[in-house]
Structures are given as C-alpha cells and as structure tokens.
Motif scaffolding. Structure first.
Motif, mmCIF file in Angstrom:
data_model
loop_
_atom_site.group_PDB
_atom_site.id
_atom_site.type_symbol
_atom_site.label_atom_id
_atom_site.label_comp_id
_atom_site.label_asym_id
_atom_site.label_seq_id
_atom_site.Cartn_x
_atom_site.Cartn_y
_atom_site.Cartn_z
ATOM 1 N N THR A 37 28.606 63.283 27.245
ATOM 2 C CA THR A 37 29.802 63.875 27.854
ATOM 3 C C THR A 37 29.490 64.925 28.917
ATOM 4 N N GLY A 128 31.203 69.070 23.996
ATOM 5 C CA GLY A 128 31.948 67.869 24.354
ATOM 6 C C GLY A 128 31.794 66.827 23.278
ATOM 7 N N ASP A 129 32.318 67.147 22.112
ATOM 8 C CA ASP A 129 32.191 66.265 20.961
ATOM 9 C C ASP A 129 33.191 66.747 19.910
ATOM 10 N N SER A 130 33.996 65.832 19.417
ATOM 11 C CA SER A 130 35.095 66.256 18.546
ATOM 12 C C SER A 130 34.615 66.818 17.215
ATOM 13 N N GLY A 144 35.928 70.791 19.735
ATOM 14 C CA GLY A 144 35.488 69.829 20.730
ATOM 15 C C GLY A 144 36.298 69.956 22.000
ATOM 16 N N ILE A 145 35.656 69.663 23.136
ATOM 17 C CA ILE A 145 36.335 69.731 24.427
ATOM 18 C C ILE A 145 36.008 68.480 25.230
ATOM 19 N N GLY A 146 36.801 68.236 26.266
ATOM 20 C CA GLY A 146 36.557 67.108 27.155
ATOM 21 C C GLY A 146 35.628 67.512 28.295
ATOM 22 N N THR A 147 35.295 66.521 29.108
ATOM 23 C CA THR A 147 34.289 66.760 30.148
ATOM 24 C C THR A 147 34.763 67.742 31.224
ATOM 25 N N SER A 148 36.050 67.694 31.577
ATOM 26 C CA SER A 148 36.536 68.659 32.582
ATOM 27 C C SER A 148 36.437 70.082 32.040
ATOM 28 N N ARG A 151 32.920 71.228 32.319
ATOM 29 C CA ARG A 151 32.744 71.746 33.685
ATOM 30 C C ARG A 151 33.175 73.216 33.748
ATOM 31 N N ASP A 152 34.354 73.504 33.180
ATOM 32 C CA ASP A 152 34.853 74.882 33.181
ATOM 33 C C ASP A 152 33.886 75.819 32.472
ATOM 34 N N THR A 158 33.785 80.159 29.993
ATOM 35 C CA THR A 158 35.081 80.347 29.348
ATOM 36 C C THR A 158 35.820 79.011 29.312
ATOM 37 N N VAL A 159 36.845 78.980 28.473
ATOM 38 C CA VAL A 159 37.629 77.756 28.345
ATOM 39 C C VAL A 159 39.102 78.143 28.226
ATOM 40 N N ALA A 160 39.982 77.321 28.772
ATOM 41 C CA ALA A 160 41.424 77.587 28.707
ATOM 42 C C ALA A 160 41.996 76.876 27.484
ATOM 43 N N ARG A 230 41.866 70.392 15.394
ATOM 44 C CA ARG A 230 40.750 70.481 16.332
ATOM 45 C C ARG A 230 39.636 71.377 15.801
ATOM 46 N N SER B 88 36.457 62.986 21.249
ATOM 47 C CA SER B 88 36.942 63.841 22.340
ATOM 48 C C SER B 88 36.699 63.246 23.717
ATOM 49 N N GLU B 90 36.498 62.225 27.198
ATOM 50 C CA GLU B 90 37.420 62.226 28.343
ATOM 51 C C GLU B 90 37.396 60.864 29.031
ATOM 52 N N ASN B 116 42.663 66.734 27.559
ATOM 53 C CA ASN B 116 41.893 66.008 28.573
ATOM 54 C C ASN B 116 42.807 65.433 29.651
#
Lengths: 473, 206
Positions: A37, A128-130, A144-148, A151-152, A158-160, A230, B88, B90, B116
């Motif tokens: 990811t 990037g892994d659930s 877990g977070i996504g690829t965008s 990038r952040d 930091t993450v939003a 999550r 997860s 994307e 995502n």
C-alpha cells in the motif's frame, strides 16, 4: 460522547488542530509501511515534490508478497520482485529503517512492531493495513489507513480523522479449557455483526481480557476491523509492561521505561469514564468458535447448529444463503466433521510464539491427515528462530507440516501460498471472504490455532478438546 | 504562500446514470482481488473491478451489472449495507473510480472504505433500505435515466422525485468546499505539528 476513556485521552494528546472540514488533524507517533500500500503514496509525494517528513518515526517491513519458501532474490514472481525493489528504493531514498529479510527482524508488520517495542501504550500508530488495530492491545490508538492517507502521513506525520464513539466490550468470566482469545473475538463479531462497529472504537475490558497474555489481546484487537471497528484497544496493565520491559527498545532505553510509566498509567480509561455503548459477554459460556460462512461474523460454536438463514436478521439472510451455498453447508448441521484439504497456521492474528506452542502440543506425536496440505508460517523471523530453538519446528515437520519463512502468506494469497480450486482450509487467519485465500472457489474456515492443528491431523474440523495433548518439555 | 486548497475540485454535485450492485457485506477483496494489487501504481485497475464476480475461470463474462452494456457509462453506484468492508486497500475505490464511478449511494459503508473514497473526492451517501431498494430498481428500469446528487443539500433527484440522503458532516464540508485532499491543508500547520510532538511524553525525535 465518551469521556475519560483511553481513546479520548490519547486522541486529545495527539490532536494538532481541527481542520476547516471539521476533521481533527492528529499527530502520528509511529507509521508502519509495507510493500503493497505504500508505493503509490511515495509516487504521489514525488508528483507533488514533497519529502518524507519524519523518516525516524517510519518503519518498513515486507510481508504481503514475500515468498515463504524460496526467498532468494530476485523473487521468482516478477511482480513481487518489482514491489520489493520499489520499497527498497523508497526507504533508501527517504532514510527509513527497513526490516528486510536480511536483518533477521522481518515479519508481518503487526508482529514486528510489538516485538521491537516500538508499539507502545498511548502512541498513535497507523499503517496502510486494516489489521493495524492489532497494536491497540498495548493501549495504543492504532488504525488502518488508505494510500492517500499514507501520503499525508509521509508528508506531514499527521492524519485527518473524525473522532468515533467508544463501545466498551466487557468480557467477564474465565475462558474454559481449550477456548481462546480468537474464540472471544469471533463471538463478538458474530453477536455484533460485521458492520456493528462502524463508527465505534472498541475498548476490550473485563476479567477474561485481563487474564490474557499480550498475544491473546493482540488476536482480539487484530479482528476489531472484522466487526467494523477501525480500532480496538485494551488498557495497559502489568501484563503490558512485562512485555515492554523485554523489548529491544526498552532494553536499549531502560530509563524511558520508568519515565513513561506515569503517562501509560494516566491514559488508562478512568473508573468513571463514560462510554457511548457497553456490551457484556460471558467468556465462561464459550466453546471454540468456527466460521461456517464467508464473513467473519458467520461463526458458530463447534457443536452448535449452523443457523437457518430465515432465523437471522432480515439484512443477513441473503448473505447467509449465498455463504452456505459457497461453503456447501446445510443449516442444522454442525461444522464438526467438515472435511478440509489445507491447514494454515499463520497470519497477524495467530502466528506468534505462544500460538505455535499451543498448536504444537496438539500436533506432537501425530501426523497430518492423508491428502491434507498443512503448513506453518511464523509471524516473524524472530518467532521463527525462537520456535526452531525450542523444537517446535521439528514437531511440526515430523508431523508432516511444511515449516516456512515469515510473511502474510495464505491469509490473503498474494504470494505463492494459495488455495487451489474449491479446496477447504482450516485457517488461523482473520478473513473467510470468497477468494481471500487465492482461489475464488476456495472455502475458508476460521478458527483458533489449536483447532487448526486438530483439523490438520484429523482431516476435518474437530473439537480440539477431544484430542489428548502432549506436554512439550 | 500558496493557497493550500487550490486546484482541488469542489464536489458539490454529481450527475450521471446509475449502476446497481446488490448485496450486503461486499468486501474489498470482492471489489479488487488481492492478486491485482501486485502493482506499484493504481493505473489500469479499473478493468479488474469485481473481477471474480464478473468473469469465470476461462475469462467468460458472468452475470454482473458491470458486464451489462446498458450500465457501461454509469458513474453512480448504488449499493447495500456495509459496502467496502475488510481490507483497507485504497485499490478498491481507485479501481471503481478508474472504471468510471464518481459517487456511491448505499445503505452503509465500511469506515476505511468511505475515508478512502473521500480522499479521492468520491462521495459516499447513505439512505435507508427502502430508499436504496427503490433507487436500485429504478436504475435497473432506467439505465439511461439521469441521477442528480446534490451533496450540499443531501438530496438525490431521479425520475421526477427527490429523496433525502445523508452525508457525514466532515465529508460534506470537505467535498463541497474542495478541501478533501488534506496534504497541503495539514502541511500548512507545521508549527502546530511540531508543538504537539514536543508535548508528547514519548520520544518523537527532533
């Protein structure tokens, strides 16, 4: 809204600001990356002419595509080799520590963080892994977070995020003999549903949780996401601190252990904390749980009947009918006796040393059933070495298991380890989705690692409590 | 200093035609099987959307709305509950976006999936079972019928009627104001980031 929970406290400590869109900007204490990811995220950084902000708080491993048999380079799978090379280049350019297989520290991302002591209470941890929720076992806020979002995090550390509600899952009572953490979490998901945790973070508490070692707590937090949550966490306690004290990080920085203890204690949920919801489960009533369907919520006690779709909630009936057709099971039957072709002991849910020890006690002196392919994929190179040193690898090999190198392997079938055709697999992993283990006709039965061992030696789903276990010196 | 929000499109309306993809708990392994993730870019993922539900072992087309020519130009996917659960990756919304999807309307979405989608400027709007069921049926009967989503007003107009939908507050504001790509927005707060880090009890270096 919740108040005074670990979640509230850790969130507030890491909140940078509220963004104009209403989300909070959270500082990330630890960013874990792997080969599947992250490459696109590094690509986005290059497109935007941005640098990695905090390579010192970023750690990399390779796990999803890494072969578990022959790991010589270049990998025989060109796509895997390309992904590995890309990661090597990205971490080299950015100066990120990479736990590649030559270091002896490689493994599944959710196994190596806790092993090295970089997973700590009160940290925010993203990947990037659930199954990043695993790290919540230490009282970290991990998701877990996504690829965008990767990038952040690479660009800003930091993450939003939007703050979630907190549901306390109180697991009272003592687990019966032969019943494990995995059974608790499969039961939670069965009761609350695969979507029941959407919008929530789960706090796992109660006697049965406190009694678990860190590995068991990790198995439970790991599968929070399978219930829609999550993140999930356990408040840190003596068990947590005992683990941390032995890790590389605190062996190297013993003074920090004492310095951090007050913080760790301070973030525990207050006795009078307010929760948005509380659910209670009695652990003493549980039998080993196995899945009969194609979502982790379709579980059943080993001797209980597979449900009639019509007896389920209206929105679960179609899914259940499709799942029963795919799995070729009938309502009213039990899963005991379901023939299997493959036994997989591995994954970030259940491939730590105590998991392998318990499974080995079942396997010792027995043989893998005819026509069953059985293999063990340790969660990390450290687990692998420790298991080899104490003779577990030999026990598995003598019984006819393949003993492999560390990686995600057949949990998701991104390397050579895949189901073929309509094979049925007794699996210690976390997802029984159609196609998950590499074949769209494959059939996955989730269960705890001792149950996988029992299925491997009998050739069918078996109540492990019916098999005599051998003490391993 | 440049405006951190520049060049990010505002997604206040999505207009187009629909495609119904029915079923609860459709996980991201269904949306994009893992074997198609052995790539280092998202380019070209669109053709693999729902691959195992669309093609058999011999690559013959199976019965799936994404194989139907009448839905070939659709950009609004209408789904049921807990859509996008599981991994997860994307790669899932990336694949749908590259296939042509600009918005999803459903009974419910898994959280990471919805996040995502937001990061790609794709709204995930929710409504109750009956509303979704009606819309799926209408789309089935009217594959060329126009659907008009007003993200700010939280409405969907189709076939001469207007129904209410829900968009999470932060998602709505981010989309409508064109602040759904958060990199520059967050990078602008470098000083506060450093202060937050410095106030943490554990080692954050620097």
């Amino acid at each position: 809204m919740s108040e005074g929970t670990l979640y509230d406290k850790v969130w507030n400590r890491h909140k940078v600001t509220t963004l104009p869109n209403g989300q909070d900007q959270l500082f990330v204490g630890l960013h874990l990356i792997h080969e599947v990811t992250s490459p696109q995220a590094f690509g986005m950084l290059r497109e935007r002419d941005l640098e990695v902000a905090r390579s010192d708080l970023t750690h990399a491993t390779v796990d999803h595509i890494v072969p578990t048999a022959d790991q010589s380079r270049p990998y025989s799978d060109d796509a895997a080799e390309e992904m590995m090379s890309e990661l090597e280049e990205n971490v080299r350019d950015a100066g990120i520590e990479f736990n590649d297989p030559t270091t002896g520290n490689q493994g599944i991302v959710h196994v190596i963080g806790p092993e090295q002591g970089i997973t700590q209470p009160g940290k925010t941890i993203v990947c990037g892994d659930s199954h990043t929720s695993t790290h919540g076992a230490f009282g970290a806020l991990a998701f877990g977070i996504g690829t965008s979002q990767i990038r952040d995090v690479l660009a800003t550390q930091t993450v939003a995020m939007e703050k979630q509600q907190v549901r306390k899952i109180q697991v009272d009572g003592e687990l019966g003999e032969g019943v494990e953490a995995k059974d608790i979490v499969l039961e939670i998901i069965r009761r609350l549903g695969t979507e029941g945790g959407v919008g929530y973070v789960y706090e796992y508490a109660g006697e049965a949780i406190e009694d678990l070692g860190m590995e068991g707590r990790m198995s439970i937090c790991n599968m929070s996401i399978e219930g829609g949550a999550r993140a999930g966490y356990v408040n840190p306690d003596g068990t947590t601190y005992d683990w941390l004290r032995e890790t590389d990080y605190f062996q190297e920085h013993p003074e920090e252990f004492d310095e951090l203890m007050p913080y760790w204690e301070s973030i525990r949920s207050d006795d009078d904390a307010e929760y948005d919801d509380v659910v209670t489960i009695d652990a003493s009533e549980l039998d080993p749980v196995v899945t009969w369907g194609t979502t982790p919520g379709q579980g059943v006690g080993i001797h209980d009947p597979i449900p009639e779709p019509e007896a389920l909630a209206a929105d679960k009936q179609d899914t259940a009918r499709r799942a029963q057709k795919h799995m070729r099971v009938e309502p009213g039957e039990t899963m005991a006796g379901y023939d299997i072709d493959v036994a997989f002991l591995g994954s970030c849910t259940n491939a730590r040393l105590p998991d392998l020890r318990r499974a080995a006690r079942v396997v010792k002196g027995r043989e893998v059933a005819d026509d069953v392919r059985a293999f063990v994929v340790p969660g990390s190179q450290r687990v692998q070495r420790a298991a080899e040193a104490e003779g577990l690898a030999d026990i598995f090999r003598e019984a006819g298991f393949d003993w492999r190198n560390a990686g995600c392997s057949m949990c998701l079938g991104m390397n050579e380890d895949q189901l073929e055709g309509d094979e049925a697999c007794a699996s210690s992993s976390n997802r029984n989705f159609v196609g998950r283990q590499g074949s769209k006709d494959g059939r996955t039965v989730l269960m705890n690692p001792r149950m996988v061992a029992a299925a491997a030696v009998t050739g069918e789903v078996t109540d492990v409590r019916d098999l005599r276990e051998v003490t391993i010196a | 200093m440049s405006d951190p929000t520049e060049e990010i499109p505002e997604v206040d309306h999505v207009t187009g035609t629909g495609i119904p993809v029915r079923g609860n708990d459709i996980d991201t392994d269904q949306i994009i099987p893992a074997r198609f993730m052995k790539v280092v870019t998202f380019d070209g993922l669109g053709q693999f959307s729902f691959f195992d539900l669309r093609f058999d072992d011999d690559d013959n087309e199976k019965d799936h709305p994404m194989n139907e020519e009448r839905f070939g130009d659709a950009n609004v996917m209408v789904v049921n509950n807990n859509f996008g659960c599981g991994s997860s990756r994307e790669h899932a919304p990336q694949a749908l976006m590259r296939w042509g999807i600009d918005a999803l309307i459903g009974e419910g979405f898994a959280e990471i999936f919805a996040g995502n989608c937001l990061a790609l400027g794709i709204p995930t709007l929710t409504a109750d079972h009956e509303t979704i069921n009606d819309l799926q049926q209408w789309v089935d009967d009217n594959p060329d019928g126009e659907i008009e989503i007003d993200v700010a007003a939280e409405t969907v107009r189709y076939g001469g009627r207007e129904v209410g939908v829900t968009v999470d507050d932060a998602q709505r504001k981010a989309l409508v104001d064109g602040i759904w790509d958060t990199t520059a927005l967050m990078k602008a707060n470098e000083r506060s980031i450093a202060e937050t880090a410095a106030n943490l009890p554990y080692a954050t270096g620097n």
